[in-house]
Write a protein that holds these residues in place. Structure first.
Motif: not given
Length: 141
Positions: A34-36, A43-46, A62-64, A95-97
């Motif tokens: 979903k976040c390209n 990924p280890i978290g958000f 804002q989701v990173r 990473f911003a998504t």
């Protein structure tokens, strides 16, 4: 410049903890497409943040997605854990998504957040001694 991965806001008036169940890493696995994310990162978290925007536009979530370098830590949970066990801290990339809050939380089995007024409790731990029946609101009366 590196910064600790600790939730903060301008004044930090409310601080607390959050816990999310995302059985079998489904949560992070579902975020990847979903976040390209570019290749080479695991990924280890958000991070979730709601802040003001310039020009009078309304604030938005804002989701990173927070990742490790896959060439160093690997891509499987077991290899990332083995890498983490040998480190004092984990260098990560954020990473911003274009994800929404719902994109993230739709895959959570359970979500629980506690936030406490720092001015009132002075950073002391809080212990719930009893669960009390819900308090009626004006709308319920």
């Amino acid at each position: 410049m590196s910064t600790p991965a600790i939730a903060s806001a301008q004044s930090g008036d409310f601080k607390g903890t959050v816990a999310i169940d995302g059985f079998d890493r489904r949560l992070l696995d579902k975020l990847r497409p979903k976040c390209n994310l570019p290749g080479g990162y695991t990924p280890i978290g958000f991070s979730l943040y709601r802040g003001g925007t310039a020009g009078g536009a309304p604030p938005r979530w804002q989701v990173r997605v927070v990742c490790v370098d896959a060439s160093i830590a690997g891509v499987l949970p077991v290899t990332v854990r083995a890498y983490a066990d040998g480190e004092e801290e984990i260098p990560a990339f954020s990473f911003a998504t274009d994800l929404t809050l719902e994109d993230v939380l739709e895959h959570a089995k359970r979500f629980n957040l506690f936030a406490f007024d720092r001015h009132m409790i002075g950073g002391k731990p809080v212990r719930i001694v009893e669960e009390v029946a819900s308090v009626a609101t004006d709308e319920e009366e």
